[in-house]
Design a protein around this motif. Sequence first.
Motif: not given
Length: 133
Positions: A8-27
């Motif tokens: 029921v859950c999707a996930f992503s892993l970032e090994y180099i960087g924090i893009t997924g937690g920054q706007d506008p990506v998080l949005s």
Amino acid sequence: MRFGNSGVCAFSLEYIGITGGQDPVLSHLSSRTETVALTHTADGMTSSKHARDGVRLSDFEPDAPQETRSGPGPHTFAERLQHVIAQRATDDEADWTTDLQDVLHLVHDQYGELPDPTTLRGALLTAFLPDAP
């Protein structure tokens, strides 16, 4: 970046960087759903962000959730983590865990599922997203 789903859950892993937690990506990631972004950087800093329907509701540093939380709220995970930390401080027999592990447990309690560690080590879709020019 590696990504997949665990039912029921999707996930992503970032090994180099924090893009997924920054706007506008998080949005974008939280559009019409909820997203929890957990970040642990090479210098040992951790952060947690919670967004719903494209709006960042709360972010905090797991080692000091009450002191560092920001956003319009609700601050569900920060408040629950503060309770876990307080309870652990009074429990002589509590297992010591990291703040990041505590957040993962809270996310599991809230949504009911997290990727199995063997899934995270196994073959996942992989993508390289270059910076915009």
